[in-house]
Write an enzyme that holds these catalytic residues in place. Structure first.
Site, PDB file in Angstrom:
ATOM      1  N   GLY A  51      54.832  36.831  40.678  1.00 41.38           N
ATOM      2  CA  GLY A  51      55.368  35.779  41.030  1.00 41.38           C
ATOM      3  C   GLY A  51      55.394  34.411  41.653  1.00 41.38           C
ATOM      4  O   GLY A  51      55.895  33.926  41.364  1.00 41.38           O
ATOM      5  N   PHE A  52      53.779  34.092  41.146  1.00 39.37           N
ATOM      6  CA  PHE A  52      53.539  33.168  40.984  1.00 39.37           C
ATOM      7  C   PHE A  52      54.819  31.666  41.856  1.00 39.37           C
ATOM      8  O   PHE A  52      54.939  30.608  42.015  1.00 39.37           O
ATOM      9  CB  PHE A  52      53.968  32.020  39.805  1.00 39.37           C
ATOM     10  CG  PHE A  52      53.417  32.885  39.186  1.00 39.37           C
ATOM     11  CD1 PHE A  52      52.502  33.228  39.135  1.00 39.37           C
ATOM     12  CD2 PHE A  52      54.337  33.945  38.121  1.00 39.37           C
ATOM     13  CE1 PHE A  52      52.005  34.126  37.844  1.00 39.37           C
ATOM     14  CE2 PHE A  52      53.760  34.941  36.634  1.00 39.37           C
ATOM     15  CZ  PHE A  52      52.580  35.028  36.709  1.00 39.37           C
ATOM     16  N   LYS A  64      35.180  37.496  36.029  1.00 38.77           N
ATOM     17  CA  LYS A  64      35.917  38.630  35.275  1.00 38.77           C
ATOM     18  C   LYS A  64      37.769  38.290  35.387  1.00 38.77           C
ATOM     19  O   LYS A  64      38.172  37.913  34.869  1.00 38.77           O
ATOM     20  CB  LYS A  64      35.862  40.061  35.135  1.00 38.77           C
ATOM     21  CG  LYS A  64      36.877  40.701  33.641  1.00 38.77           C
ATOM     22  CD  LYS A  64      36.239  42.102  33.468  1.00 38.77           C
ATOM     23  CE  LYS A  64      37.513  42.517  32.356  1.00 38.77           C
ATOM     24  NZ  LYS A  64      37.038  44.062  32.000  1.00 38.77           N
ATOM     25  N   THR A  65      38.146  38.824  37.001  1.00 43.44           N
ATOM     26  CA  THR A  65      39.243  38.541  37.567  1.00 43.44           C
ATOM     27  C   THR A  65      39.342  36.836  37.869  1.00 43.44           C
ATOM     28  O   THR A  65      40.227  36.293  37.389  1.00 43.44           O
ATOM     29  CB  THR A  65      39.477  38.927  38.853  1.00 43.44           C
ATOM     30  OG1 THR A  65      38.511  38.751  40.009  1.00 43.44           O
ATOM     31  CG2 THR A  65      39.900  40.647  38.326  1.00 43.44           C
ATOM     32  N   GLU A  70      45.360  28.077  41.523  1.00 42.40           N
ATOM     33  CA  GLU A  70      45.473  26.820  41.567  1.00 42.40           C
ATOM     34  C   GLU A  70      45.554  25.829  40.569  1.00 42.40           C
ATOM     35  O   GLU A  70      46.030  25.670  40.231  1.00 42.40           O
ATOM     36  CB  GLU A  70      46.508  26.182  42.764  1.00 42.40           C
ATOM     37  CG  GLU A  70      47.713  27.144  43.384  1.00 42.40           C
ATOM     38  CD  GLU A  70      48.318  27.749  44.294  1.00 42.40           C
ATOM     39  OE1 GLU A  70      49.379  28.381  44.346  1.00 42.40           O
ATOM     40  OE2 GLU A  70      47.357  28.577  44.701  1.00 42.40           O
ATOM     41  N   LYS A 102      35.796  29.685  47.514  1.00 45.41           N
ATOM     42  CA  LYS A 102      36.893  29.009  47.711  1.00 45.41           C
ATOM     43  C   LYS A 102      38.184  29.603  46.528  1.00 45.41           C
ATOM     44  O   LYS A 102      38.124  30.089  45.676  1.00 45.41           O
ATOM     45  CB  LYS A 102      36.953  27.061  47.483  1.00 45.41           C
ATOM     46  CG  LYS A 102      35.932  26.573  48.553  1.00 45.41           C
ATOM     47  CD  LYS A 102      34.992  25.237  48.364  1.00 45.41           C
ATOM     48  CE  LYS A 102      34.878  24.949  47.378  1.00 45.41           C
ATOM     49  NZ  LYS A 102      34.242  23.463  47.006  1.00 45.41           N
ATOM     50  N   GLN A 152      42.022  34.301  36.186  1.00 39.95           N
ATOM     51  CA  GLN A 152      42.779  33.327  36.617  1.00 39.95           C
ATOM     52  C   GLN A 152      43.150  32.304  35.564  1.00 39.95           C
ATOM     53  O   GLN A 152      43.520  31.917  35.846  1.00 39.95           O
ATOM     54  CB  GLN A 152      42.556  33.639  38.524  1.00 39.95           C
ATOM     55  CG  GLN A 152      42.837  34.641  39.300  1.00 39.95           C
ATOM     56  CD  GLN A 152      44.586  34.275  39.188  1.00 39.95           C
ATOM     57  OE1 GLN A 152      44.867  33.518  39.966  1.00 39.95           O
ATOM     58  NE2 GLN A 152      45.239  35.347  38.793  1.00 39.95           N
ATOM     59  N   GLY A 167      49.304  39.541  41.049  1.00 37.04           N
ATOM     60  CA  GLY A 167      48.270  39.411  39.821  1.00 37.04           C
ATOM     61  C   GLY A 167      46.605  39.533  39.888  1.00 37.04           C
ATOM     62  O   GLY A 167      46.103  39.330  38.800  1.00 37.04           O
TER      63      GLY A 167
END
Length: 737
Positions: free
Chosen positions: A239-240, A632-633, A704, A700, A637, A467
């Site tokens: 999506g972003f 991991k995720t 981005e 946090k 990112q 995502g």
């Protein structure tokens, strides 16, 4: 037996995505994949001019094509009060009011919807619709238009201290920077299926990552009760930011379904994704800085202009990063938008800061070079001990640790100050760095938790996962609080009937929804404790803080042998389940502290001496995002964000034929994004120290911040390699030879 039928083929590790198997086996349903009875297909026809009016629409041949059911235009659409009232439309944030009038604002604007029994029939008939236009002079050339806009009044003009103090510096730099339009380029095309149940109930299967906002917008537009509108968006193929609002194709599907009395699916094409669902706006920026000989920055100016559409105002905070990242006591920031005959932009990963950081971090590198000073040393010299814009102390700030950790891992000490000093065969070698910061926010969110007597935990919240691995993180939080095995925890999301949650954007999902999940799990723990005190003699005189919740059991801290399982507790009490919904929001913390995440990036590039080809060979990032819930995720990112930075720096650029105001690079043949061969090994490290004030997890946002400053790191490395400063992105070979 199929390959994926054997669950023993792969034993999930602690950080594996909980929805991974669904996605790789094809059982995850995306918006366009729902099987709906009596469904028909809609294909949008776009305008071929950039500005003017429709004079006539000839649909005779198209209507006679096989399988065509109807063709909807502004001449035969259903009447909608919110679409016809200019003020109400703006208040409802409807954007482009599809089929509202004959007015054209941009090339590719949807002007007709062909509905047929099969997709291919609708596609064929769409090519038979004949439209006559009255053209008007259009403006799509941002670069030409911005020259005039530089000299006019800015919509936003903020000054602290002396705006002209930069001119008093011993060393001064003043430069302009330019960035093209960038497109979200998601794998999954935007799609909507609209299903009416009578006149007042509506279900929409849609690609978005803001189900509650989309629910509210659609209910408002069609004068429906909010609870009568159901939005389903469980799985999203990227999506972003492009899924943060309702786009014309969704309204078109709803209008057609209402008019025809049957479900309608509308899926946009790849070229339409360049004109109908937003993009990062084009930008011009000017940065001026002055510094003393020791590197103390005496003052700075940051101006930015970005484009919006001719029918809607859209702006982003491009200069905001300059107000907080460094200790600029004398600073002026100015921002404005420029209307063009293009569709409306939308938030795109790290909106504002991704754009602003390229100019700011390039300028910092230019100043360091002019001072003959190490770029890291310059940044440390001007480190902000507090949020100078708000005057508040940082809730936590480990930026200095990020500098040290990343520089050491990268081997920054090997960098040569003088550009064009290192060569490896035919390739010039350069090192560059950049810094990013992003506000860490926490919004109000709710979650429901249901623990049954078999020890299974169901969590629900109307959040999204475009995502980052939302469900994986929420399961990890619940596992940490209650000690229930992850395979016994399920997290449901992406449905507007679930408890309220904010849109997924701004990197605040974990801090917001994660807090609600944490709190509802604590509430379940307290309920289990209460049952234990009522039914178990060993727990009657015990305080809640003296109990451990681990491995699906309650036990005493001072006597671990006193233990009872959750399932036994519920059965002893004759309780089938514990069902709790909990809302969670921040308190007065935002009035006391400033919350930010940080990232420091180092890049090594090789630039071919004869062809100008740029290769990113190494990339190291260190991130301060509080306590990491799912490493991991989280690392994935940051790696994904760096890939975006590579595209931002080296290749992504939407191209327009300004003679017609038409997008010409509207597929992956013309609009280049990084592929595997463009991406090096990306080394990601987290400081992984909890923030003490933002939420119970100490976490946090980080989705981005991994992008912010990464493009500048690459651009600065190119300068160090070649001695050529490229201030207009992307950095393509023609600019280096």
């Amino acid at each position: 037996m199929g390959f994926f039928d054997n669950d023993n083929l792969h034993t999930p590790t602690a950080d594996d995505r909980v929805d991974g198997k669904q996605k790789v086996t094809g059982t995850a349903k995306f918006a366009a994949e729902y099987v709906i009875e009596n469904l028909v297909y809609g294909v949008l026809v776009g305008s071929t001019i950039a500005k003017g009016t429709i004079q006539s629409i000839d649909v005779k041949e198209a209507k006679n094509a096989p399988g065509v059911i109807d063709i909807i235009t502004h001449e035969n659409t259903i009447a909608l009060e919110k679409f016809s009232d200019e003020k109400k439309a703006k208040e409802a944030q409807l954007g482009l009011r599809i089929f509202y009038s004959n007015e054209i604002f941009s090339n590719g604007q949807p002007v007709a919807l062909v509905v047929a029994g099969h997709l291919e029939q609708a596609q064929y008939a769409a090519g038979l619709v004949k439209i006559t236009y009255s053209k008007a002079a259009h403006v799509t050339n941002f670069t030409a238009a911005v020259e005039k806009e530089k000299t006019t009044k800015y919509e936003e003009d903020k000054t602290r201290g002396d705006a002209n103090a930069w001119k008093n510096g011993t060393i001064k730099i003043e430069q302009e920077y330019a960035q093209p339009v960038e497109v979200h380029s998601t794998i999954e095309m935007h799609a909507s299926i609209a299903v009416w149940e009578g006149d007042d109930k509506l279900t929409v299967y849609d690609k978005n990552h803001a189900v509650k906002d989309v629910q509210g917008t659609i209910a408002n537009a069609f004068n429906l009760k909010k609870e009568n509108v159901k939005i389903q968006a469980e799985f999203i193929g990227g999506g972003f930011g492009s899924g943060l609002r309702v786009w014309p194709h969704t309204f078109a599907a709803i209008i057609a379904a209402k008019k025809l009395g049957r479900p309608v699916k509308v899926t946009i094409t790849r070229p339409q994704a360049f004109t109908m669902v937003g993009y990062r706006p084009q930008a011009w920026q000017r940065v001026a800085m002055g510094a003393a000989a020791d590197g103390t920055i005496t003052g700075a100016v940051h101006e930015a202009i970005t484009n919006t559409s001719a029918y809607e105002a859209f702006g982003e905070n491009s200069t905001g990063i300059t107000r907080t990242l460094y200790n600029f006591t004398n600073l002026q920031t100015k921002y404005k938008t420029l209307s063009l005959n293009l569709a409306t932009p939308i938030w795109m990963r790290a909106p504002g800061e991704a754009t602003g950081s390229f100019a700011l971090e390039s300028a910092m590198d230019e100043l360091a070079h002019a001072l003959k000073m190490d770029p890291v040393a310059l940044r440390l010299k001007n480190y902000a001990e507090k949020d100078i814009d708000s005057g508040l102390p940082w809730s936590s700030n480990f930026l200095k640790e990020c500098y040290q950790t990343a520089a050491t891992k990268f081997g920054w000490e090997k960098r040569k100050q003088e550009p064009r000093s290192t060569k490896n065969g035919d390739w010039w070698v350069g090192y560059g760095m950049g810094v990013g910061t992003w506000g860490a926010w926490r919004l109000k969110a709710s979650a429901r938790g249901k623990l049954d007597s078999n020890g299974n935990l169901l969590l629900q919240s109307a959040t999204s996962d475009m995502g980052p691995g939302t469900a994986t993180a929420m399961v990890a939080i619940a596992n940490n609080v209650l000690g229930i095995a992850k395979e016994k925890i399920k997290f449901q999301l992406g449905n507007s009937t679930l408890p309220d949650a904010p849109a997924q954007g701004g990197s605040f999902t974990l801090a917001s929804v994660g807090s609600a999940v944490n709190d509802v799990c604590v509430a379940i723990a307290k309920k289990l404790f209460t049952i234990a005190t009522e039914t178990e003699t060993s727990f009657k005189e015990v305080k809640f803080e003296d109990v451990i919740f681990k491995d699906e059991n309650l036990s005493l801290k001072n006597n671990p042998s006193v233990i009872i399982s959750y399932t036994q507790l519920l059965r002893n009490k004759n309780v089938t389940e514990i069902d709790i919904t909990q809302a969670s929001e921040s308190g007065d913390e935002s009035k006391k502290y400033s919350f930010n995440s940080y990232a420091v990036h180092f890049a090594e590039v090789h630039v071919h001496a004869y062809t100008g080809v740029v290769r990113v060979k190494r990339f190291v990032s260190c991130v301060d995002a509080g306590k990491i819930v799912s490493e991991k995720t989280a690392a994935s990112q940051i790696k994904g964000a760096v890939v975006w930075g590579i595209g931002h720096a080296l290749m992504e650029e939407q191209q327009i034929d300004h003679r017609y105001g038409r997008i010409i690079a509207n597929d992956f043949a013309g609009y280049h994004i990084p592929v595997n061969a463009d991406v090096p090994e990306i080394d990601v490290t987290f400081v992984n120290k909890p923030d003490p004030y933002l939420n119970a997890m100490g976490s946090k946002g980080l989705g981005e911040v991994g992008l912010i400053g990464s493009a500048a790191a690459i651009a600065n490395a190119v300068f160090n390699a070649t001695g050529k400063r490229i201030r207009q992105l992307p950095i393509t070979p023609d600019k280096l030879i």
